[in-house]
Design a protein around this motif. Sequence first.
Motif, PDB file in Angstrom:
ATOM      1  N   GLN A   1       5.459   5.431   1.510  1.00 41.54           N
ATOM      2  CA  GLN A   1       4.144   4.796   1.105  1.00 41.54           C
ATOM      3  C   GLN A   1       4.501   3.259   0.050  1.00 41.54           C
ATOM      4  N   GLU A   2       5.463   3.578  -0.331  1.00 41.24           N
ATOM      5  CA  GLU A   2       5.948   2.395  -1.672  1.00 41.24           C
ATOM      6  C   GLU A   2       6.200   1.182  -0.583  1.00 41.24           C
ATOM      7  N   ARG A   3       6.415   1.341   0.715  1.00 39.00           N
ATOM      8  CA  ARG A   3       7.831   0.159   1.275  1.00 39.00           C
ATOM      9  C   ARG A   3       6.511  -0.301   2.042  1.00 39.00           C
ATOM     10  N   VAL A   4       4.888   0.399   2.280  1.00 36.18           N
ATOM     11  CA  VAL A   4       3.906   0.084   3.411  1.00 36.18           C
ATOM     12  C   VAL A   4       3.110  -0.267   2.144  1.00 36.18           C
ATOM     13  N   ASP A   5       2.867  -0.217   0.705  1.00 37.33           N
ATOM     14  CA  ASP A   5       2.393  -1.273  -0.875  1.00 37.33           C
ATOM     15  C   ASP A   5       3.151  -1.993  -0.446  1.00 37.33           C
ATOM     16  N   SER A   6       4.685  -2.007  -0.681  1.00 33.14           N
ATOM     17  CA  SER A   6       5.348  -3.251  -1.238  1.00 33.14           C
ATOM     18  C   SER A   6       4.919  -4.369   0.017  1.00 33.14           C
TER      19      SER A   6
ATOM     20  N   ASP B   1       7.096  -2.550  13.968  1.00 30.27           N
ATOM     21  CA  ASP B   1       6.194  -0.075  14.416  1.00 30.27           C
ATOM     22  C   ASP B   1       5.201  -0.910  12.716  1.00 30.27           C
ATOM     23  N   ARG B   2       4.901  -1.630  12.718  1.00 26.29           N
ATOM     24  CA  ARG B   2       4.074  -1.842  11.623  1.00 26.29           C
ATOM     25  C   ARG B   2       3.098  -2.565  12.063  1.00 26.29           C
ATOM     26  N   TYR B   3       1.519  -2.538  11.973  1.00 21.03           N
ATOM     27  CA  TYR B   3       0.474  -3.483  11.773  1.00 21.03           C
ATOM     28  C   TYR B   3       0.089  -3.484  10.760  1.00 21.03           C
ATOM     29  N   ALA B   4      -0.552  -5.065  10.481  1.00 18.92           N
ATOM     30  CA  ALA B   4      -1.027  -5.607   9.258  1.00 18.92           C
ATOM     31  C   ALA B   4      -2.390  -6.236  10.140  1.00 18.92           C
TER      32      ALA B   4
ATOM     33  N   GLY C   1      -3.646   8.066  15.457  1.00 19.03           N
ATOM     34  CA  GLY C   1      -3.020   8.973  15.266  1.00 19.03           C
ATOM     35  C   GLY C   1      -2.728   8.742  14.050  1.00 19.03           C
ATOM     36  N   ASP C   2      -2.065   9.506  12.729  1.00 18.27           N
ATOM     37  CA  ASP C   2      -2.105   9.453  11.211  1.00 18.27           C
ATOM     38  C   ASP C   2      -1.281   8.290  10.977  1.00 18.27           C
ATOM     39  N   VAL C   3      -1.649   7.686   9.897  1.00 17.57           N
ATOM     40  CA  VAL C   3      -1.054   6.822   9.517  1.00 17.57           C
ATOM     41  C   VAL C   3      -0.642   6.676   7.639  1.00 17.57           C
ATOM     42  N   ILE C   4       0.479   6.308   7.527  1.00 18.66           N
ATOM     43  CA  ILE C   4       0.371   5.693   6.389  1.00 18.66           C
ATOM     44  C   ILE C   4      -0.103   4.008   6.286  1.00 18.66           C
ATOM     45  N   HIS C   5      -1.158   3.823   4.855  1.00 15.50           N
ATOM     46  CA  HIS C   5      -2.084   2.659   5.276  1.00 15.50           C
ATOM     47  C   HIS C   5      -1.940   1.838   3.514  1.00 15.50           C
ATOM     48  N   ALA C   6      -1.497   1.031   2.944  1.00 18.73           N
ATOM     49  CA  ALA C   6      -1.790   0.182   1.846  1.00 18.73           C
ATOM     50  C   ALA C   6      -2.698  -0.680   2.186  1.00 18.73           C
ATOM     51  N   THR C   7      -3.830  -1.437   1.091  1.00 17.45           N
ATOM     52  CA  THR C   7      -5.082  -2.370   1.229  1.00 17.45           C
ATOM     53  C   THR C   7      -4.569  -3.375   0.299  1.00 17.45           C
ATOM     54  N   THR C   8      -4.589  -4.465   0.128  1.00 16.30           N
ATOM     55  CA  THR C   8      -4.171  -5.745  -1.242  1.00 16.30           C
ATOM     56  C   THR C   8      -4.868  -6.675  -1.216  1.00 16.30           C
ATOM     57  N   ARG C   9      -5.170  -7.637  -2.298  1.00 11.06           N
ATOM     58  CA  ARG C   9      -6.281  -8.438  -2.204  1.00 11.06           C
ATOM     59  C   ARG C   9      -5.655  -9.556  -2.519  1.00 11.06           C
ATOM     60  N   GLY C  10      -6.271 -10.430  -2.105  1.00 13.78           N
ATOM     61  CA  GLY C  10      -5.202 -11.885  -2.912  1.00 13.78           C
ATOM     62  C   GLY C  10      -5.775 -12.374  -3.338  1.00 13.78           C
ATOM     63  N   GLU C  11      -5.046 -13.269  -4.041  1.00 14.30           N
ATOM     64  CA  GLU C  11      -6.573 -14.285  -4.956  1.00 14.30           C
ATOM     65  C   GLU C  11      -7.066 -15.412  -4.614  1.00 14.30           C
TER      66      GLU C  11
ATOM     67  N   VAL D   1      -5.487  -8.132   3.050  1.00 18.45           N
ATOM     68  CA  VAL D   1      -4.461  -7.586   3.771  1.00 18.45           C
ATOM     69  C   VAL D   1      -4.322  -5.657   4.025  1.00 18.45           C
ATOM     70  N   ARG D   2      -4.471  -5.250   4.330  1.00 13.96           N
ATOM     71  CA  ARG D   2      -4.603  -4.333   5.154  1.00 13.96           C
ATOM     72  C   ARG D   2      -2.682  -3.416   6.304  1.00 13.96           C
ATOM     73  N   VAL D   3      -1.780  -3.161   5.657  1.00 11.79           N
ATOM     74  CA  VAL D   3      -0.824  -3.002   6.742  1.00 11.79           C
ATOM     75  C   VAL D   3      -1.041  -1.418   6.771  1.00 11.79           C
ATOM     76  N   GLU D   4      -0.777  -1.352   8.017  1.00 14.16           N
ATOM     77  CA  GLU D   4      -0.404   0.632   8.760  1.00 14.16           C
ATOM     78  C   GLU D   4       0.609   0.789   8.739  1.00 14.16           C
TER      79      GLU D   4
END
Length: 429
Positions: A37-42, A77-80, A98-108, A113-116
């Motif tokens: 999860q930390e890798r996806v967030d980063s 192996d990632r999707y953005a 299927g089941d994924v790990i995702h992270a969503t970030t809003r830019g300036e 940006v959503r990474v799965e």
Amino acid sequence: MRRRLIQSTLAVVLVVIAVFGVSLVIVETRTISNSAQERVDSEALRLASIVDGRLMDDEKVTAEVLKEQLKGQVTEDRYALVSMPGKDPVEVGSRPTGDVIHATTRGEEGETVRVEEPRSAVTREVGRTLLIIGLVALLAIVAAVLLAVRQASRLASPLTDLASTAERLGSGDPRPRHKRYGVPELDRVADVLDSSAERIARMLTAERRLAADASHQLRTPLTALSMRLEEITLTDDPDTVKEEATIALTQVERLTDVVERLLTNARDPRTGSAVSFDLDEVIQQQVAEWRPAYRSEGRAIVSSGKRHLQAVGTPGAVAQVLAALIENSLMHGGGTVALRTRVTGNQAVIEVTDEGPGVPSDLGARIFERTISGRNSTGIGLAVARDLAEADGGRLEMLQAKPPVFGLFLSRTPLRKTPAGGDSGPTVR
């Protein structure tokens, strides 16, 4: 016992592995998931910063251009998914199912940006971790089994050996093993068994010695008693019967004294009941008792020397010593046997000699050792005689080998007893 030790050790190891293994699996699974999860967030933050930079440099940048620029920034192996106000969304990579790990970030610049990432990657990493933990647990179990087998052998083999030693003691073999095993508790048991073996050996030796001494010392009085009883059965003269019966009773008393003396020496060889007595009475008694045996062999037994000597000792014990010397002369000597009495210093000496060939030179001083004999005899008589003499404070020595002369030395001065029962020294006569 060996099986129980192995099973108990293995059970303890399995419990430890179960407790710590389950805990470790849970901790590692959470750690791997959190790390993913930390890798996806980063990754989402990194892509957002890249998009912000492109939009700031060129506000009219198209979605296609931005997509081309982001392709090299997203791993396979990632999707953005980048959503920008007023522009088409940009998709980079294949969207996982299927089941994924995702992270969503809003830019300036207002973009999102959503990474799965597929959770299967986390599952594979967790599987590899579980496999490693399982292999380590298996190695721990194998090591525990080997250690349990070794420890069981180390403990079970000495116990089997100690059981064999105890069984051997019970079967009458009292030899100590003097074997130790490096385990304090087992060595303590071995010490006790060795001590018991030594005590049993001493007891058996004392019993065998008592039996041998009794057999030897009782043989002569019993033979003499049998002869007196035969005389009684062969005569009808009341006076002769009375005389022989009186002598037989004397022999019975001697037998009783012999038995008591043997038992006393078996308990404590130094225990005596020394008294002052007349040597002539003991010597004449032995001469009269042995004369028929010597007469039947065509030999004679005589006494000479200083008369009316008083000596300190036990009359019965002195009689047994003289009987042993006289019997020894009868069996191994020749000619006339003479008992001579004399005085040397404060000691009365009874010498027993004969006209035989004497003591062989190869025996020498060993003549008083048990089982040492010049012929096919027991070799006990002289050893017992020496013990009896020493029990009363006297001594028995071989004064001359050829012709043989044995001397029994007895004190002529009685010992004065202290109030506590100790010997304070000789009195003045």
